[in-house]
Design a protein around this motif. Structure first.
Motif, PDB file in Angstrom:
ATOM      1  N   ALA A 110       1.174  -1.299   0.099  1.00 49.75           N
ATOM      2  CA  ALA A 110       0.095  -0.128  -0.142  1.00 49.75           C
ATOM      3  C   ALA A 110       0.598   0.820   0.125  1.00 49.75           C
ATOM      4  O   ALA A 110       1.169   2.464  -0.694  1.00 49.75           O
ATOM      5  N   PHE A 111       2.181   1.498   0.904  1.00 52.33           N
ATOM      6  CA  PHE A 111       2.941   2.434   1.167  1.00 52.33           C
ATOM      7  C   PHE A 111       3.637   2.824  -0.565  1.00 52.33           C
ATOM      8  O   PHE A 111       3.916   3.608  -1.207  1.00 52.33           O
ATOM      9  N   LEU A 112       3.734   1.463  -0.921  1.00 50.84           N
ATOM     10  CA  LEU A 112       4.432   1.574  -1.894  1.00 50.84           C
ATOM     11  C   LEU A 112       3.695   1.925  -3.434  1.00 50.84           C
ATOM     12  O   LEU A 112       4.949   3.699  -4.436  1.00 50.84           O
ATOM     13  N   SER A 113       3.057   1.042  -3.631  1.00 47.05           N
ATOM     14  CA  SER A 113       1.698   2.241  -4.216  1.00 47.05           C
ATOM     15  C   SER A 113       1.535   3.316  -4.297  1.00 47.05           C
ATOM     16  O   SER A 113       0.845   4.223  -5.570  1.00 47.05           O
ATOM     17  N   GLY A 137      -9.738   3.293  -9.200  1.00 46.19           N
ATOM     18  CA  GLY A 137     -10.078   1.622  -9.763  1.00 46.19           C
ATOM     19  C   GLY A 137      -8.866   0.749  -9.313  1.00 46.19           C
ATOM     20  O   GLY A 137      -8.854  -1.038  -9.306  1.00 46.19           O
ATOM     21  N   ASP A 138      -7.364   0.971  -9.263  1.00 41.71           N
ATOM     22  CA  ASP A 138      -6.329   0.347  -9.089  1.00 41.71           C
ATOM     23  C   ASP A 138      -7.051  -0.817  -7.604  1.00 41.71           C
ATOM     24  O   ASP A 138      -7.490  -0.162  -6.952  1.00 41.71           O
ATOM     25  N   VAL A 139      -6.203  -1.870  -7.124  1.00 42.75           N
ATOM     26  CA  VAL A 139      -6.482  -2.676  -6.147  1.00 42.75           C
ATOM     27  C   VAL A 139      -5.273  -3.084  -5.725  1.00 42.75           C
ATOM     28  O   VAL A 139      -3.845  -3.733  -6.273  1.00 42.75           O
ATOM     29  N   VAL A 140      -4.327  -2.569  -4.638  1.00 36.83           N
ATOM     30  CA  VAL A 140      -3.283  -2.536  -3.582  1.00 36.83           C
ATOM     31  C   VAL A 140      -3.500  -3.814  -2.596  1.00 36.83           C
ATOM     32  O   VAL A 140      -4.579  -4.053  -2.251  1.00 36.83           O
TER      33      VAL A 140
END
Length: 518
Positions: free
Chosen positions: A246-249, A346-349
């Motif tokens: 989540a952080f990297l995204s 809309g991306d999923v992490v």
């Protein structure tokens, strides 16, 4: 028609003051100023009620100060001031400030100590007035509360002008009087300097305060305490190894590399004492990402790392105070920028604990980086976890700048946060963590969680807190949404306009309170 005697005398006093000021103004920066306190009287006919230090000065002047105050206008109200020139041989400029009622104390309606707040506001006003007159050395009446007086002086004189050619004169302050509690004064200085450090970090432009620079700055500030503080500046490779997806995204949209800053302060005599873990949101600039923010006011998003700034500054202060408590600070640091690599709506992490998150709004990025940091915080078997973040505009709508919103699963932790905030005057207010909000962020078409609530703007601060709660298993956790207190216009009289650094002092006071309970 003849003027009344009092009006003639008052006019003469004012002319005398102007003459003395114009004579000494050119060299006033080399001279001392004095700030003295006076309490509010019940009526105009009552005798002036000085503080101990002010009364001593008045006696040394054979009552001249009280005479001039009586002739120069109505009794001073809280935070108001009057200045006299040439009154005292050691102090060419003497400012008398109003302290309010002498018997003021904790006010249940206001949730703070009126006396402490009045001292902070009054001393701040007096010191600023002397700074405007180019007076470089100021002695301050402790006003019966040396810590609050020192806080007022240090906080009131701060202004971020690091990048300006023309700067305000740097004023040094010290307590006045023979019966000064120097320990109390010094404690107030450290509390004030801690908040000012957070203000300086938050005010710095984003091109000067990148994630790397932020981490280096905190490391430098903690270097005098190397015997009890360890600093880890975790690079991107470490973040990847910890599976903080989540952080990297969030960080991948920027050219600036992310840093996971980890601080260990070992102040407790018992090294095995469970630590207080403080987690701060460290978005050093928030453009909103692909969900771009409006350009108006976007420059203030240089302070979207206010959570990290207050948390790290609180640890610097705790170290300076040598508080007997263990504290761990965690600050995920990155920028949130739009680019070809950035998160798309809309991306999923996937977060560190394995939960998947549908990113329907890339401007709700703070909760993403905090999710991984909160998961990591559990590795330290903490006594309590507190995270601070400029998380939602909805918090500003709900409480404005009056108080920090607190969402917590622990009555024990809430009681201590509340108690600490009454002392500092930097208030907190408890907000709900209902399942009502949890259901909204779990209503996701593609993942376990959605990073925004089902009803978008409704209860935005509450759904953000409910989201963070999904990454907490500890029994004592609190989320501090500091979006509403991020800046100061004129709401807090002892802070100038700009970034506020709130609630740094409340975090320090909480740490001191927990230390006293061991």
């Amino acid at each position: 028609m003849l003027m009344p005697f009092k009006s003639v005398l008052l006019s003469a006093i004012r002319k005398h003051n102007r003459r003395l000021f114009s004579r000494s103004n050119a060299t006033s920066s080399a001279k001392k100023g004095l700030v003295l306190g006076v309490y509010e009287t019940k009526s105009d006919s009552d005798r002036i009620h000085f503080t101990e230090s002010a009364a001593a000065i008045d006696r040394s002047l054979a009552g001249k100060l009280s005479e001039l105050l009586s002739l120069s206008g109505p009794p001073l109200k809280t935070g108001k001031s009057r200045i006299f020139y040439g009154l005292h041989q050691d102090f060419p400029s003497v400012v008398v400030v109003g302290l309010g009622k002498s018997d003021a104390g904790v006010c249940g309606r206001e949730n703070w100590d009126n006396r402490k707040e009045s001292v902070r506001a009054a001393v701040s006003a007096g010191c600023r007035q002397l700074q405007d007159l180019q007076v470089a050395e100021v002695e301050v009446d402790p006003c019966g509360d040396g810590q609050s007086a020192a806080e007022g002086a240090v906080l009131g004189l701060f202004e971020y002008d690091d990048l300006k050619t023309k700067k305000k004169i740097r004023v040094t302050t010290q307590p006045h009087g023979s019966s000064v509690d120097s320990a109390s004064w010094q404690k107030g200085v450290l509390y004030g300097e801690g908040q000012n450090l957070a203000r300086r970090l938050m005010e710095a432009p984003a091109n000067y305060m990148t994630p790397t620079v932020f981490a280096d700055t905190i490391e430098q500030k903690l270097s005098p305490f190397a015997d009890r503080v360890t600093v880890h500046k975790r690079p991107q490779s470490w973040i990847e190894s910890e599976q903080m997806g989540a952080f990297l995204s969030v960080s991948k949209g920027s050219e600036e590399p992310p840093v996971f800053l980890e601080l260990h302060y070992k102040g407790a005599l018992d090294s095995s004492q469970p630590p207080l873990v403080l987690v701060g949101k460290g978005i050093t600039f928030d453009s909103g990402g692909i969900s771009l923010k409006p350009s108006s006011g976007m420059d203030a998003m240089r302070a979207d790392m206010g959570g990290a700034a207050t948390v790290c500054s609180a640890i610097v202060t705790a170290a300076a105070l040598k508080l007997p408590v263990n504290i761990i600070g965690l600050a995920p640091l990155c920028e949130n920028m739009p680019s070809g690599k950035a998160n798309k709506p809309g991306d999923v992490v996937r977060a560190k604990n394995g939960k998947t998150i549908q990113v329907d709004n890339t401007d709700a990025e703070g909760r993403l980086i905090l999710a991984d940091a909160l998961c990591y915080a559990h590795n330290f078997s903490p006594r309590a976890i507190i995270n601070a973040a400029t998380l939602t505009g909805a918090m500003d709508v709900a409480l404005g700048s009056a108080a920090t919103g607190v969402f917590t699963n622990s009555d024990w932790l809430w009681e201590r946060l509340h108690k600490a905030s009454i002392v500092t005057g930097d208030r907190v207010w408890r907000m709900p963590l209902f399942q009502h909000y949890t259901k909204q962020i779990k209503d996701s078409a593609l993942a376990d969680l959605n990073n925004v609530g089902k009803y978008s703007r409704s209860g935005g601060a509450c759904t953000a807190a409910a989201f963070l709660k999904e990454f907490v298993t500890a029994d004592c956790w609190a989320h501090l949404d500091i979006a509403g207190v991020m800046t100061n216009k004129d709401e807090v009289p002892y802070l100038r306009k700009g970034m506020s650094g709130r609630p740094t002092r409340t975090l320090v006071e909480l740490a001191a309170l927990l230390a006293s309970e061991h």
